[in-house]
Design an enzyme around this catalytic site. Sequence first.
Site, short mmCIF file in Angstrom:
data_model
loop_
_atom_site.label_atom_id
_atom_site.label_comp_id
_atom_site.label_asym_id
_atom_site.label_seq_id
_atom_site.Cartn_x
_atom_site.Cartn_y
_atom_site.Cartn_z
N THR A 162 0.76 -0.99 -0.20
CA THR A 162 0.11 -0.32 -0.20
C THR A 162 1.06 1.14 0.05
OG1 THR A 162 -1.72 -1.10 1.11
CG2 THR A 162 -2.07 1.24 1.22
N LYS A 214 8.18 9.37 20.59
CA LYS A 214 8.49 10.10 21.73
C LYS A 214 7.08 10.46 22.24
CE LYS A 214 12.58 12.42 19.69
NZ LYS A 214 13.01 13.92 19.07
N ARG A 255 -2.49 5.38 7.38
CA ARG A 255 -2.61 4.05 7.85
C ARG A 255 -2.50 4.06 9.12
NH1 ARG A 255 -0.98 -1.64 5.66
NH2 ARG A 255 -2.66 -1.20 4.15
N HIS A 306 -10.37 -0.16 4.29
CA HIS A 306 -9.44 -0.08 3.57
C HIS A 306 -9.81 0.18 1.93
CE1 HIS A 306 -5.47 -0.30 1.92
NE2 HIS A 306 -5.07 -1.66 2.13
C1 NCD Z 1 -4.11 -5.64 3.79
C2 NCD Z 1 -4.10 -4.75 5.11
O1 NCD Z 1 -3.01 -4.20 5.29
O2 NCD Z 1 -4.96 -4.34 5.43
N1 NCD Z 1 -2.93 -5.58 2.99
C3 NCD Z 1 -3.01 -4.66 2.20
O3 NCD Z 1 -3.22 -3.66 2.25
N2 NCD Z 1 -2.59 -5.31 0.71
C4 NCD Z 1 -4.62 -7.10 4.45
C5 NCD Z 1 -3.82 -7.63 5.18
O4 NCD Z 1 -2.91 -7.07 6.15
O5 NCD Z 1 -3.88 -8.91 5.59
#
Ligand code: NCD
Length: 306
Positions: A56, A83, A105, A133
């Site tokens: 990602t 920190k 994220r 996501h």
């Molecule tokens: C996923 C995530 O991080 O939510 N992966 C991703 O973004 N390609 C799925 C996962 O972590 O299993």
Amino acid sequence: MIKHLRSAADLDAATATLILDTAAEMAALSGREVKKLPALRGRTVVNLFYEDSTRTRISFEAAAKRLSADVINFSAKGSSVSKGESLKDTALTLQAMGADAVVIRHSASGAPHRLANWVEGSVVNAGDGTHEHPTQALLDAYTMRSRLGRLDGLKVAIVGDVLHSRVARSNVLLLTTLGAQVTVVGPPTLIPLEVGAALSDKTQVSYDLDAVLPESDVVMMLRVQTERMQDSYFPSAREYSRRYGLDVPRLKRLPEHAIVMHPGPMNRGMEIAPEVADSPRSTIVEQVANGVSVRMAVLYLLLGGK
Ligand code: NCD
């Protein structure tokens, strides 16, 4: 156009389709020798990653760079977050630097919603806790549409650790908006009653993978997210794999045209057998490539690129 992409629920069918169509135009670009467009020249995109990521993060970075944006990559490790700096203070710092878009994220579900209150730019959710996501769902929808020609009426099985999967949640929302018929499949411990009930007006729930496979156009395997599990949800990895893993005999139960998807990272040998992951039916590598085009489309449209 919407300003933020925090949830797949932010997208109605027309907006989602516009993103997929724009992504197809972006994809045409990646076949050229010079892959860059000047669309976001002078704009700043910040990648704010509090949780680990390979695909990602690289994908958003490549997308922003192909649109000629200035990209700032921020990872929590090695920053003032270690920190104890709060998300709000970090947001105010980004704001002071004039971020036009912040891709976030975070391990906390809802973090992108909070962030949108503190920054003026667009916020894009790149995965928040077990919640959502949305760009993963968009790239998955894009992959299905390009392989199978349509989304409307498509039968999609989403299999495995539904409880902890933000990918599953966003896919259920987006795919049903676009007319697909989704069935979530997994052990009852990973699709508890309340989750099944919350999904039930949009999807079917099944605990029997072998019954669902012959009816599916798409089977999307989910990673078993042991890092989010405090309890034991199944007796052993072997037992899980025997009931819910996609192996070669199960692959043969799928209709001839059906495709196998996985968002990555995979637990090879657990939810998916290596022979299946590497088979011609698998779109796993294609999904990654499509991710760049889809994220280009999202950034371009949210930032009103020219
Ligand atoms: C996923 C995530 O991080 O939510 N992966 C991703 O973004 N390609 C799925 C996962 O972590 O299993």
